[in-house]
Enzyme design. Structure first.
Site, short mmCIF file in Angstrom:
data_model
loop_
_atom_site.label_atom_id
_atom_site.label_comp_id
_atom_site.label_asym_id
_atom_site.label_seq_id
_atom_site.Cartn_x
_atom_site.Cartn_y
_atom_site.Cartn_z
N ASP A 222 10.00 -2.23 1.86
CA ASP A 222 8.96 -2.08 2.87
C ASP A 222 8.97 -3.39 3.65
OD1 ASP A 222 6.93 -1.31 4.51
OD2 ASP A 222 5.60 -0.63 2.91
C1 BGC Z 1 4.45 0.23 6.10
C2 BGC Z 1 5.62 1.18 6.15
C3 BGC Z 1 6.29 1.09 7.49
C4 BGC Z 1 6.73 -0.33 7.72
C5 BGC Z 1 7.42 -0.54 9.05
C6 BGC Z 1 4.84 -1.18 6.51
O1 BGC Z 1 3.71 -1.96 6.66
O2 BGC Z 1 3.92 0.19 4.79
O3 BGC Z 1 5.18 2.49 5.89
O4 BGC Z 1 7.36 2.00 7.56
O5 BGC Z 1 5.59 -1.16 7.68
O6 BGC Z 1 6.52 -0.43 10.09
#
Ligand code: BGC
Length: 725
Positions: A222
């Site tokens: 993530d």
């Molecule tokens: C979120 C993800 C997301 C990623 C990119 C993170 O903060 O938890 O779900 O895909 O950011 O934006």
């Protein structure tokens, strides 16, 4: 071409906010990886993952909370295909979705992005989404693995979950999708699982994901989930995002294991190689229509007293509430889409009915006057944008005070008041539920929700959504209530497998609306259930005078076994469209897993022997037809020994009768005041029982009995007997 260590390191740390690194010398291109689950969020300049920056226009489909209520696998697959087409047109290789985390608590701020409190629903719909998008040559990123069920302290909190609960509740959606669809990528979550960061958990990222489930794709972090790049690499995390990260590169130079680095770099190369060529545009109008179809199927009709809905063309309608004019159609955070257009319910209603409008909130008097003068009042209330978001959880389930005030006043002014709810996570329907004639749960419907709401209210569409999560009477009733969102950076999943309806039904806790609930403008009858271990067939008839769709739900109730199981668990569903008077026979498959629990001793799914009740139900609370199927135990009963409990000796088909005969031969039958002494000491290891003076068996006799009981053929017979226990 052989890559240098520096090139490999650049590949596994990401080239930019939304892209992998290129290695031009080796003709390895950089590819785009962008959000998100219900629409494309491609940012042209720079990036953020908080949904703050602008992105290119894209179709905003209903977020997962709505889409899940459709219970329509085919529809979700078509949404996936459309997302794939848009991604291809924007040269995006991987879309960051679907999010299949389980809705453990209705308070999770990100519940709008997740499908359900039920793993089967999450797995089936998530699989359809992945199948759809990947059929277009665009990769999915299955997220957030694992046990990311809250936003509070999501970057650090440790989810303390026992293995059975992980295997039965929090893993199955991931497992189904990995095994069936091979998503191109899996995204690890920010949080810790039993103390270990998901990004650094070899157990999660390698042993479970790759070795057990056979995952062949790439594990991406993530955004910002990596603390220790070496620990993450060793655990099986291939690509750190966003990149580049100077500190990670430095660490990798110093101490990356060459073999692990090779593997991860090769996976990034292979991902880049899979990316399809860009296409030219997509049919935005067709996608808007699909978004409308999806929105229509996402709507759940909860209450409809005296058939106040659908509204009739001759009725004058007071439309009240700013949400009717300025819809809130998606949630805040990384999934936020710059919609290609947005339809409002007010416009859609006004085009087809006699409508007058008042903004409502803050103007109760005007709203009441309007409601009084019309045949029906349609009241748009819900959660304002700031009430739910990625990044934080909610503190309660209540609507804002101004909305509650408005409901009370309008309901008192017009007996035909219809409440239309806008909310990503569940809201409380108390204390006003009984005061209004109808309640329509619309979740967040995406950009085409306005037309869909008008279709349902006016009856051009027959509502067919069903709740993919329970609406409780009180937030305190939720099984995670005392353990959410945890304290001191630890959250204990103390309710175990009893999540959502699994708890409410098992503990007989009343709810406002159960999982699976939803009304239609027609009625359905069920008959002729037939069941075996591979599935059930049932006949469904549309007994009303309108065409409509029913969600047939198949639950399994396990017999008493070695572990406590929920009174029923959803193991299959099918959505069926039927013309008035028409019948259809539907078959819903069951498999070995439908009858299994995770056994902590053997570290595997096992079947407890006995009679299973297979139930066709309208929802998790209302069972309409049942049939039983017998299953043999999958584990051979353990060997008897002096450490085995007295109860195990007693329930063993060979030694049990001998013991009972010995007891019967004693002067008092080993019964004391009506209580069997043998049952009283059931939990005692046999070795300890022997130490009690006067026990009429010796260690030598027991050793001989155990030796016979443990002969394979006798154990085989014991296993057969355990089938009906
Ligand atoms: C979120 C993800 C997301 C990623 C990119 C993170 O903060 O938890 O779900 O895909 O950011 O934006």
């Amino acid at each position: 071409m052989e890559l240098t260590r520096a090139e490999k390191i650049s590949l596994v740390t990401g080239g930019g906010f939304w892209s992998t690194a290129a290695v031009e010398r080796a003709a390895i291109p950089s590819v785009l990886i962008v959000d998100g689950p219900h629409g494309l969020r491609k940012q042209e300049n720079g990036g953020d993952h908080l949904g703050l920056g602008e992105s290119v226009p894209a179709t905003c489909f209903p977020p997962a909370a709505g889409l899940a209520s459709s219970f329509n696998v085919d529809l979700v697959e078509r949404v996936g295909q459309a997302l794939g087409d848009e991604a291809r047109a924007e040269n995006v290789a991987v879309l960051l979705g679907p999010g299949v985390n389980i809705k453990r608590s209705p308070l999770c701020g990100r519940n709008f992005e997740y499908f359900s409190e039920d793993p089967h629903v999450s797995g089936e719909l998530g699989a359809a989404w992945v199948r759809g998008i990947q059929s277009r040559g665009v990769g999915a990123s299955l997220k957030h693995f694992a046990a990311n069920n809250q936003e509070t302290n999501r970057m650090t909190v440790s989810a303390e979950v026992d293995e059975r609960t992980l295997r039965e509740i929090y893993f199955p959606a991931f497992e189904t999708i990995v095994k069936r669809e091979q998503p191109w990528t899996v995204m690890c979550s920010y949080n810790r699982v039993n103390g270990v960061f998901a990004a650094e958990s070899r157990w999660l990222l390698t042993e479970v994901l790759r070795d057990e489930w056979g995952f062949e794709g790439l594990v991406v972090s993530d955004w910002g989930a990596v603390d220790d790049r070496i620990a993450a690499l060793d655990a099986g995390l291939d690509l750190e995002m966003p990149g580049p990260q100077a500190s990670s590169e430095k660490a990798l130079f110093a101490s990356a294991d060459p073999q692990r680095l090779d593997e991860s770099a090769a996976r990034v190369v292979s991902l880049a190689g899979r990316a399809s060529a860009q296409t030219e545009g997509y049919d935005a109008a067709a996608h808007h229509l699909l978004a409308r179809e999806a929105a229509t199927e996402s709507i759940v009709l909860l209450r409809n007293e005296n058939a106040v809905l659908p509204l009739r063309p001759e009725q004058s309608i007071a439309v009240i509430g700013e949400f009717a004019r300025s819809p809130r159609f998606q949630g805040a955070g990384s999934s936020q889409v710059e919609a290609t257009r947005v339809d409002s319910a007010l416009e859609a209603l006004a085009a087809r009915a006699q409508v007058t409008f008042a903004t409502g909130y803050g103007d109760v008097a005007g709203a009441v006057e309007l409601a009084r003068g019309c045949d029906a009042a349609v009241l748009f209330v819900g959660l304002p944008e700031g009430d739910e978001s990625e990044g934080y959880d909610r503190k309660h389930l209540d609507l804002p005070a101004t909305h509650l005030e408005l409901i009370a006043a309008v309901a008192a002014a017009n007996p035909r008041t219809v409440v239309v709810l806008t909310n990503g996570g569940v809201v409380s329907l108390e204390p006003w539920h009984d005061s209004v004639a109808a309640i329509v749960e619309t979740w967040l419907l995406g950009q085409a929700g306005g037309g869909a709401i008008a279709d349902v209210l006016l009856g051009t569409a027959n509502p067919s959504g069903r709740l993919a999560e329970t609406i409780p009477l009180r937030v305190q009733d939720n099984p995670s209530y005392l353990n959410f969102p945890g304290e001191n950076d630890v959250v204990r999943y103390g309710e175990g497998v009893f999540v959502g309806y699994r708890y409410y039904e098992s503990a007989a806790v009343p709810v406002r609306y159960p999982f699976g609930y939803g009304l239609s403008y027609t009625t359905f009858a069920y008959s002729d259930i037939e069941v075996d271990a591979t599935g059930a067939t049932v006949c469904v008839t549309n007994t009303g005078d309108r065409a409509g769709a029913e969600v047939v739900q198949l639950y399994v109730a396990a017999p008493a076994g070695p572990v406590r199981t929920p009174v029923r668990e959803l193991r299959g569903f099918a959505k069926l469209h039927l013309e008035p008077g028409a019948s259809a026979v539907v078959r819903i498959a069951l498999d070995e897993r439908s009858f299994s629990y995770w056994d902590l001793t053997t570290h595997a799914f096992q079947v407890a022997g006995g009679e299973y009740e297979v139930q066709v139900a309208r929802n998790a609370h209302e069972v309409v037809l049942t049939a039983t199927v017998a299953r043999a135990a999958s584990v051979t009963p353990g060997k008897l020994g002096l450490e085995s409990r007295v109860s195990e000796w007693l329930s063993h088909p060979f030694t049990g009768p001998i013991f009972r005969r010995v007891a019967a031969g004693t002067s008092d039958g080993l019964v004391e005041g009506g209580t069997s002494v043998l049952d009283m000491v059931g939990s005692m290891p046999m070795r300890r029982l022997l130490r009690i003076p006067g026990v009429p068996v010796s260690e030598g006799q027991l050793t001989v009995l155990a030796a016979v009981a443990n002969v394979p053929i006798v154990r085989g017979i014991a296993r057969l007997f355990s089938r009906t226990r």
